[in-house]
Design an enzyme around this catalytic site. Sequence first.
Site, mmCIF file in Angstrom:
data_model
loop_
_atom_site.group_PDB
_atom_site.id
_atom_site.type_symbol
_atom_site.label_atom_id
_atom_site.label_comp_id
_atom_site.label_asym_id
_atom_site.label_seq_id
_atom_site.Cartn_x
_atom_site.Cartn_y
_atom_site.Cartn_z
ATOM 1 N N LYS A 112 31.907 38.292 -73.891
ATOM 2 C CA LYS A 112 32.108 38.342 -72.429
ATOM 3 C C LYS A 112 31.665 39.704 -71.939
ATOM 4 C CE LYS A 112 34.214 35.706 -69.208
ATOM 5 N NZ LYS A 112 34.563 34.269 -69.252
HETATM 6 P P1 NAD Z 1 34.062 32.519 -58.419
HETATM 7 O O1 NAD Z 1 33.521 33.879 -58.245
HETATM 8 O O2 NAD Z 1 33.189 31.358 -58.111
HETATM 9 O O3 NAD Z 1 35.406 32.359 -57.562
HETATM 10 C C1 NAD Z 1 36.472 33.262 -57.687
HETATM 11 C C2 NAD Z 1 37.517 32.931 -56.644
HETATM 12 O O4 NAD Z 1 38.658 33.763 -56.877
HETATM 13 C C3 NAD Z 1 37.060 33.200 -55.203
HETATM 14 O O5 NAD Z 1 37.526 32.167 -54.361
HETATM 15 C C4 NAD Z 1 37.784 34.505 -54.856
HETATM 16 O O6 NAD Z 1 38.041 34.670 -53.468
HETATM 17 C C5 NAD Z 1 39.072 34.310 -55.630
HETATM 18 N N1 NAD Z 1 39.799 35.571 -55.815
HETATM 19 C C6 NAD Z 1 39.287 36.783 -56.183
HETATM 20 N N2 NAD Z 1 40.262 37.703 -56.153
HETATM 21 C C7 NAD Z 1 41.397 37.074 -55.786
HETATM 22 C C8 NAD Z 1 42.716 37.478 -55.572
HETATM 23 N N3 NAD Z 1 43.079 38.746 -55.742
HETATM 24 N N4 NAD Z 1 43.652 36.554 -55.192
HETATM 25 C C9 NAD Z 1 43.289 35.268 -55.005
HETATM 26 N N5 NAD Z 1 42.042 34.823 -55.191
HETATM 27 C C10 NAD Z 1 41.106 35.713 -55.571
HETATM 28 O O7 NAD Z 1 34.590 32.451 -59.943
HETATM 29 P P2 NAD Z 1 34.757 31.176 -60.862
HETATM 30 O O8 NAD Z 1 33.519 31.025 -61.661
HETATM 31 O O9 NAD Z 1 35.286 30.051 -60.070
HETATM 32 O O10 NAD Z 1 35.877 31.685 -61.880
HETATM 33 C C11 NAD Z 1 37.271 31.613 -61.561
HETATM 34 C C12 NAD Z 1 38.089 31.746 -62.838
HETATM 35 O O11 NAD Z 1 37.717 30.685 -63.741
HETATM 36 C C13 NAD Z 1 37.876 33.034 -63.619
HETATM 37 O O12 NAD Z 1 39.081 33.398 -64.233
HETATM 38 C C14 NAD Z 1 36.855 32.649 -64.676
HETATM 39 O O13 NAD Z 1 36.891 33.477 -65.803
HETATM 40 C C15 NAD Z 1 37.326 31.240 -64.995
HETATM 41 N N6 NAD Z 1 36.306 30.388 -65.600
HETATM 42 C C16 NAD Z 1 35.112 30.157 -64.983
HETATM 43 C C17 NAD Z 1 34.176 29.332 -65.591
HETATM 44 C C18 NAD Z 1 32.874 28.985 -64.931
HETATM 45 O O14 NAD Z 1 32.155 28.123 -65.466
HETATM 46 N N7 NAD Z 1 32.518 29.545 -63.799
HETATM 47 C C19 NAD Z 1 34.454 28.761 -66.851
HETATM 48 C C20 NAD Z 1 35.679 28.998 -67.445
HETATM 49 C C21 NAD Z 1 36.602 29.818 -66.808
#
Ligand code: NAD
Length: 427
Positions: A112
Amino acid sequence: METKTLEKQKTGMYENVMKQFNHAADVMGLDDNIRKILSATNNEIVVHFPVKLDNGKVEIFTGYRVQHNNALGPYKGGLRFHPTVDIDAARALAIWMTWKSALAGLPYGGGKGGIQIDPKNYSQSELERITRRFTYALGDNIGPDLDIPAPDVNTNAQIMAWISDTYVSTKSPANRQTNLHVVTGKPVGSGGLEGRDRATGFGVVATIKSWVKLNNIDLKGKTYIVQGFGNVGYWASHFMQKEGAKLIAVQDASGSIINSKGIDPDLLNEHCRQNKGAVAGFSQAGILNNADFFATECDIIIPAALGNQITVENAPSIKAQLIAEGANGPTTVEAEEILLEKGIKIIPDILCNSGGVIGSYYEWLQNKRSENWKIEDVLIMIEDKISAAFNKVLQSSEQFKTDWRISAYIVALQRIELTYIERGVFP
Ligand code: NAD
């Protein structure tokens, strides 16, 4: 974002993942030598690189890539662009990736990384230069059979396309076709997989459906709340809506909104698209106090934002029956004890959000075979794999009489342990 909030999200992720690991290792009686090996990360790459901004000034950026373990295959895991990215966060997230890939039965290890920036402060062309220069700085530390990054918080298919293009442009033209696949989560026109965009959210809902089936209940009419309405939060809500569940509150970095009659995820997504990703200001919902979000009366909570969100402060007020961890590390170890005590089930991150890495694996395979797969087939394959992992976790939970997180760890660790026992430790 306030410094205090940033610190809360930053600190403790590494301690959290190590506490979970050591607990699982104790319960299963993990071989001591293998415990030592898995307690360390293989490689930690920190790069500082200059980028010229639109105003002509140069800024120095710091990027990270941590490669935890590759016993099962190439390092695999996302790149995050966020102010909370540092070496500890990258370590924790890389370690979670090792367990996640192992649990899903994939031929991958865990990695990561990311850049410590708030992308909102940069123009699109600055972001492109930052991404390309970061890729250049990582050099041969990533590669299609060595370490394959993917999207995470604030990174998307466009950023993957820039990484892929930079990587091939700086390598021998002879391997162009193979090198393009140094990342997954690419746009479909650049070798991406139909359905990779929704794979994580789809997988989150697949695990919730497994929970529903296990309890012989109906998802129709069940209420849920989502923290984070980006890739994972939106797509999870989209698929929950298809199952007839009702979204009643959403929190993101811009604030919290609520409507007990239901929020249409697709309308909210359209609002976000027009408002720089923010849910705030959505006309079909009222404003909710941020501090009251997790206490909302509902059946299911889907955290899909950052780590360390469910803590000892808010866990006691949680009323939901189920927490489906779309995010990585959203629940602290101490908060989890409170939740389990209250009888709340948790589908742990390494199982719940593994649809993303499973989708990435199919993209990688599709690229290796020079094929183009159909979205319908991809979603069936993801659901099959994640449901199989869910069942393994249930069996392990019965065998070891432990909660789902620890049993998920045990399934993952048993697979890695076997590999080390069979191969031994070089030399
Ligand atoms: P993203 O950037 O698309 O979305 C992130 C979201 O979190 C946004 O809506 C943002 O406003 C919100 N956010 C940020 N800070 C915040 C706070 N302090 N309080 C509340 N909301 C807040 O990211 P994503 O790809 O959707 O990833 C979200 C989570 O899922 C992360 O933990 C990531 O590691 C995990 N994840 C993502 C994937 C993937 O395929 N994208 C896969 C597995 C896990």
